[in-house]
Scaffold this motif. Structure first.
Motif, PDB file in Angstrom:
ATOM      1  N   VAL A  82       0.698  -1.127  -0.086  1.00  0.00           N
ATOM      2  CA  VAL A  82      -0.073   0.018  -0.013  1.00  0.00           C
ATOM      3  C   VAL A  82       0.944   1.219   0.125  1.00  0.00           C
ATOM      4  CG1 VAL A  82      -1.597   1.395   1.298  1.00  0.00           C
ATOM      5  CG2 VAL A  82      -2.010  -0.801   1.039  1.00  0.00           C
ATOM      6  N   LEU A  83       1.960   1.229   0.839  1.00  0.00           N
ATOM      7  CA  LEU A  83       2.996   2.584   0.820  1.00  0.00           C
ATOM      8  C   LEU A  83       3.540   2.486  -0.673  1.00  0.00           C
ATOM      9  CD1 LEU A  83       4.374   2.143   4.371  1.00  0.00           C
ATOM     10  CD2 LEU A  83       2.423   3.790   3.653  1.00  0.00           C
ATOM     11  N   ALA A  84       3.870   1.636  -1.141  1.00  0.00           N
ATOM     12  CA  ALA A  84       4.360   1.596  -2.463  1.00  0.00           C
ATOM     13  C   ALA A  84       3.688   2.130  -3.457  1.00  0.00           C
ATOM     14  CB  ALA A  84       4.961   0.318  -2.894  1.00  0.00           C
ATOM     15  N   GLU A  85       2.385   1.959  -3.335  1.00  0.00           N
ATOM     16  CA  GLU A  85       1.205   2.468  -4.151  1.00  0.00           C
ATOM     17  C   GLU A  85       1.091   4.132  -3.837  1.00  0.00           C
ATOM     18  OE1 GLU A  85       0.122   1.807  -6.889  1.00  0.00           O
ATOM     19  OE2 GLU A  85       0.692  -0.325  -7.167  1.00  0.00           O
ATOM     20  N   ALA A  86       1.205   4.077  -2.559  1.00  0.00           N
ATOM     21  CA  ALA A  86       0.941   5.722  -2.405  1.00  0.00           C
ATOM     22  C   ALA A  86       2.075   6.373  -2.505  1.00  0.00           C
ATOM     23  CB  ALA A  86       1.012   5.820  -0.680  1.00  0.00           C
ATOM     24  N   ASP A  87       3.369   5.840  -2.847  1.00  0.00           N
ATOM     25  CA  ASP A  87       4.362   6.508  -3.165  1.00  0.00           C
ATOM     26  C   ASP A  87       4.297   6.806  -5.008  1.00  0.00           C
ATOM     27  OD1 ASP A  87       5.702   6.473  -0.661  1.00  0.00           O
ATOM     28  OD2 ASP A  87       6.899   4.883  -1.193  1.00  0.00           O
ATOM     29  N   ALA A  88       3.686   5.752  -5.477  1.00  0.00           N
ATOM     30  CA  ALA A  88       3.607   5.880  -6.859  1.00  0.00           C
ATOM     31  C   ALA A  88       2.688   6.984  -7.350  1.00  0.00           C
ATOM     32  CB  ALA A  88       3.046   4.529  -7.594  1.00  0.00           C
ATOM     33  N   LEU A  89       1.487   7.129  -6.311  1.00  0.00           N
ATOM     34  CA  LEU A  89       0.401   8.442  -6.730  1.00  0.00           C
ATOM     35  C   LEU A  89       1.240   9.510  -6.113  1.00  0.00           C
ATOM     36  CD1 LEU A  89      -2.396   9.248  -6.930  1.00  0.00           C
ATOM     37  CD2 LEU A  89      -2.960   8.520  -4.555  1.00  0.00           C
ATOM     38  N   GLY A 129       4.308  10.516  -6.698  1.00  0.00           N
ATOM     39  CA  GLY A 129       5.051  10.645  -7.842  1.00  0.00           C
ATOM     40  C   GLY A 129       4.134  11.060  -9.195  1.00  0.00           C
ATOM     41  N   THR A 130       2.931  10.596  -9.202  1.00  0.00           N
ATOM     42  CA  THR A 130       1.839  11.246 -10.177  1.00  0.00           C
ATOM     43  C   THR A 130       1.504  12.619  -9.990  1.00  0.00           C
ATOM     44  OG1 THR A 130       1.452   8.984 -10.703  1.00  0.00           O
ATOM     45  CG2 THR A 130      -0.248  10.691 -11.498  1.00  0.00           C
ATOM     46  N   VAL A 131       1.051  12.699  -8.678  1.00  0.00           N
ATOM     47  CA  VAL A 131       0.794  14.170  -8.146  1.00  0.00           C
ATOM     48  C   VAL A 131       1.936  15.318  -8.705  1.00  0.00           C
ATOM     49  CG1 VAL A 131       0.204  15.549  -6.356  1.00  0.00           C
ATOM     50  CG2 VAL A 131      -0.727  13.282  -6.460  1.00  0.00           C
ATOM     51  N   ASP A 132       3.062  14.837  -8.163  1.00  0.00           N
ATOM     52  CA  ASP A 132       4.163  15.832  -8.351  1.00  0.00           C
ATOM     53  C   ASP A 132       4.582  16.081  -9.675  1.00  0.00           C
ATOM     54  OD1 ASP A 132       4.554  15.990  -5.619  1.00  0.00           O
ATOM     55  OD2 ASP A 132       6.467  14.501  -5.578  1.00  0.00           O
ATOM     56  N   THR A 175      -6.748   4.548   6.315  1.00  0.00           N
ATOM     57  CA  THR A 175      -6.273   5.781   6.047  1.00  0.00           C
ATOM     58  C   THR A 175      -5.960   5.936   4.687  1.00  0.00           C
ATOM     59  OG1 THR A 175      -5.449   6.407   8.285  1.00  0.00           O
ATOM     60  CG2 THR A 175      -4.689   7.805   6.348  1.00  0.00           C
ATOM     61  N   ALA A 176      -5.216   4.879   4.210  1.00  0.00           N
ATOM     62  CA  ALA A 176      -4.882   4.770   2.679  1.00  0.00           C
ATOM     63  C   ALA A 176      -6.027   4.652   1.794  1.00  0.00           C
ATOM     64  CB  ALA A 176      -3.814   3.833   2.244  1.00  0.00           C
ATOM     65  N   ASP A 177      -6.939   3.970   2.375  1.00  0.00           N
ATOM     66  CA  ASP A 177      -8.186   3.771   1.706  1.00  0.00           C
ATOM     67  C   ASP A 177      -9.236   5.100   1.529  1.00  0.00           C
ATOM     68  OD1 ASP A 177     -10.435   2.007   0.286  1.00  0.00           O
ATOM     69  OD2 ASP A 177     -11.384   2.815   2.115  1.00  0.00           O
ATOM     70  N   GLN A 178      -9.115   5.751   2.579  1.00  0.00           N
ATOM     71  CA  GLN A 178      -9.825   7.035   2.556  1.00  0.00           C
ATOM     72  C   GLN A 178      -9.117   8.208   1.717  1.00  0.00           C
ATOM     73  OE1 GLN A 178     -12.673   7.808   3.335  1.00  0.00           O
ATOM     74  NE2 GLN A 178     -12.884   9.955   3.941  1.00  0.00           N
ATOM     75  N   ALA A 179      -7.744   8.106   1.597  1.00  0.00           N
ATOM     76  CA  ALA A 179      -7.204   8.917   0.957  1.00  0.00           C
ATOM     77  C   ALA A 179      -7.317   8.791  -0.616  1.00  0.00           C
ATOM     78  CB  ALA A 179      -5.711   9.086   1.316  1.00  0.00           C
ATOM     79  N   ALA A 226      -5.137  16.443  -3.633  1.00  0.00           N
ATOM     80  CA  ALA A 226      -4.326  15.105  -3.445  1.00  0.00           C
ATOM     81  C   ALA A 226      -3.301  15.242  -2.609  1.00  0.00           C
ATOM     82  CB  ALA A 226      -3.754  14.761  -4.925  1.00  0.00           C
ATOM     83  N   ARG A 227      -2.494  16.194  -2.542  1.00  0.00           N
ATOM     84  CA  ARG A 227      -1.409  16.474  -1.492  1.00  0.00           C
ATOM     85  C   ARG A 227      -2.081  16.570  -0.061  1.00  0.00           C
ATOM     86  NH1 ARG A 227       2.699  20.541  -4.695  1.00  0.00           N
ATOM     87  NH2 ARG A 227       3.748  18.882  -5.669  1.00  0.00           N
ATOM     88  N   ARG A 228      -3.116  17.221  -0.101  1.00  0.00           N
ATOM     89  CA  ARG A 228      -3.617  17.233   1.411  1.00  0.00           C
ATOM     90  C   ARG A 228      -4.084  15.578   1.975  1.00  0.00           C
ATOM     91  NH1 ARG A 228      -6.646  21.175   4.245  1.00  0.00           N
ATOM     92  NH2 ARG A 228      -5.174  22.504   3.299  1.00  0.00           N
ATOM     93  N   ALA A 229      -4.671  14.841   0.925  1.00  0.00           N
ATOM     94  CA  ALA A 229      -5.098  13.538   1.295  1.00  0.00           C
ATOM     95  C   ALA A 229      -3.759  12.781   1.492  1.00  0.00           C
ATOM     96  CB  ALA A 229      -5.985  13.063   0.180  1.00  0.00           C
ATOM     97  N   LEU A 230      -2.661  12.715   0.899  1.00  0.00           N
ATOM     98  CA  LEU A 230      -1.577  11.928   0.953  1.00  0.00           C
ATOM     99  C   LEU A 230      -0.774  12.529   2.165  1.00  0.00           C
ATOM    100  CD1 LEU A 230      -0.237  12.104  -2.814  1.00  0.00           C
ATOM    101  CD2 LEU A 230      -0.998  10.121  -1.457  1.00  0.00           C
TER     102      LEU A 230
END
Length: 374
Positions: A151-158, A160-163, A294-298, A320-324
């Motif tokens: 999950v944290l790896a996918e959060a990191d990928a997300l 990166g997409t936001v950035d 928390t990851a699911d809600q974000a 997205a940054r606020r959620a992350l």
């Protein structure tokens, strides 16, 4: 978002899709067909930016074929035929009439940078939605041996997409999305979660000296409001160095109004009277469950932002940054709890507020549709 078009697919249709993006894509492609020199004015666009396989195939052909001599292009359709032939290799539904339609429906070819900005904005929205989808799907994938790491790896990928999107659409102050935040998702193993929280509370009541070792656990990590309140009672008593046992915790709960919801005092006493295992073990279980929630809600917040057409790319980045950030906060606590140090994603360089904007152009005299022959 990559395309894998069916060669026989005809996704053009006789009636444009209702989304304004379809018209922006048509206008952009029409401008590039009318004046191929404008290709250099739309650097942020690629074939993946388009919503249909046919449009992506056309853009690929326009981008890969050598541009024609402007004078020759003004009096010959030879280059258009080359574009059509190349495009049909990926989308057989393309026709010469559709290329001429694109040229005719383009209001002002010199507005190509503005059309490209629209296409790029919608592509950013699709990319963000896809990354959020992957995060939510990973949260609910029960087959993963290491769910938190995945999950944290996918959060990191997300992230990166936001950035990456922010580099093209820098967020502005005060532009958070106004999209309603979806309610928290249900805990898939609610019964198991409630039982483990009861064991945690009972064990902490029996061994209050261990409460200090789980300072990373917060009331918000519990799935049951009563359990969250009782944890606050336990931590308050331990912090004040007061006696801790089922009766003192019950009294603290009464002082805090936790019994006003109809909870029976005898039930609370029974809940606190059956310790098992260790406070640290049950605390990590609760924190892990909270991290996944928390990851699911974000992810679902970002999905909702992406689905709202009123949100600009600037708002999507800010929201997205606020959620992350919520994931980042609980990630830090999880690392303290488990001793696992996961690498943080590299932050992309942020463009300045005025960076990479579409150049302003003055509209020329409107071209006459009937006379717009390349």
């Amino acid at each position: 978002m990559s395309h894998s078009p069916d060669p026989d697919e005809d996704d053009l249709g006789t009636t444009p899709a209702p989304h304004p993006l379809f018209h922006a894509e048509q206008a952009l492609l029409g401008a590039l067909l009318f004046d191929p020199r404008l290709r250099g004015d739309v650097p942020g666009i690629s074939a993946d930016s388009f919503s249909t396989a046919a449009h992506a195939a056309l853009f690929t052909a326009i981008s890969t074929l050598p541009p024609p001599d402007p004078a020759e292009h003004a009096k010959s359709a030879a280059w258009l035929h080359q574009v059509l032939t190349a495009g049909q290799e990926q989308a057989r539904g393309l026709s010469a009439s559709y290329l001429h339609t694109l040229i005719q429906v383009c209001p002002w070819p010199r507005h190509a940078p503005a059309y490209a900005r629209m296409v790029e904005a919608q592509h950013a929205r699709r990319r963000l939605r896809a990354a959020a989808d992957r995060l939510v799907q990973t949260v609910h994938d029960a087959s993963l041996p290491e769910p938190v790491q995945a999950v944290l790896a996918e959060a990191d990928a997300l992230t990166g997409t936001v950035d990456d999107i922010a580099a093209r659409f820098p967020p502005r102050a005060g532009v958070l999305p106004r999209t309603p935040v979806p309610p928290p998702g249900t805990v898939p193993d609610r019964t198991e979660a409630a039982e483990e929280e009861r064991l945690l509370l009972a064990t902490a009541t029996a061994r209050p000296a261990d409460i200090e070792s789980v300072r990373w656990l917060l009331a918000e990590d519990f799935t049951q409001p009563l359990h969250a309140g009782l944890w606050q009672c336990l931590t308050a008593l331990a912090r004040r160095h007061e006696p801790v046992d089922p009766v003192t915790v019950l009294w603290e709960a009464q002082q805090r109004g936790l019994l006003h919801d109809g909870s029976e005092p005898s039930g609370v006493l029974r809940l606190l009277a059956e310790p098992a295992g260790s406070v640290g073990h049950w605390g990590q279980r609760a924190l892990t469950r909270s991290l996944l929630a928390t990851a699911d809600q974000a992810g679902r917040r970002i999905q909702a932002y992406s689905d709202d057409p009123m949100n600009t790319p600037f708002q999507l980045v800010a929201g997205a940054r606020r959620a992350l950030a919520d994931i980042g906060a609980i990630r830090t606590r999880w690392q303290h709890a488990t001793g696992h140090s996961l690498p943080q994603p590299a932050r992309a360089a942020r463009a300045g507020p005025a960076a990479r904007r579409a150049p302003a152009v003055s509209p020329p005299a409107r071209p006459v549709a009937a006379g717009r022959t390349p």
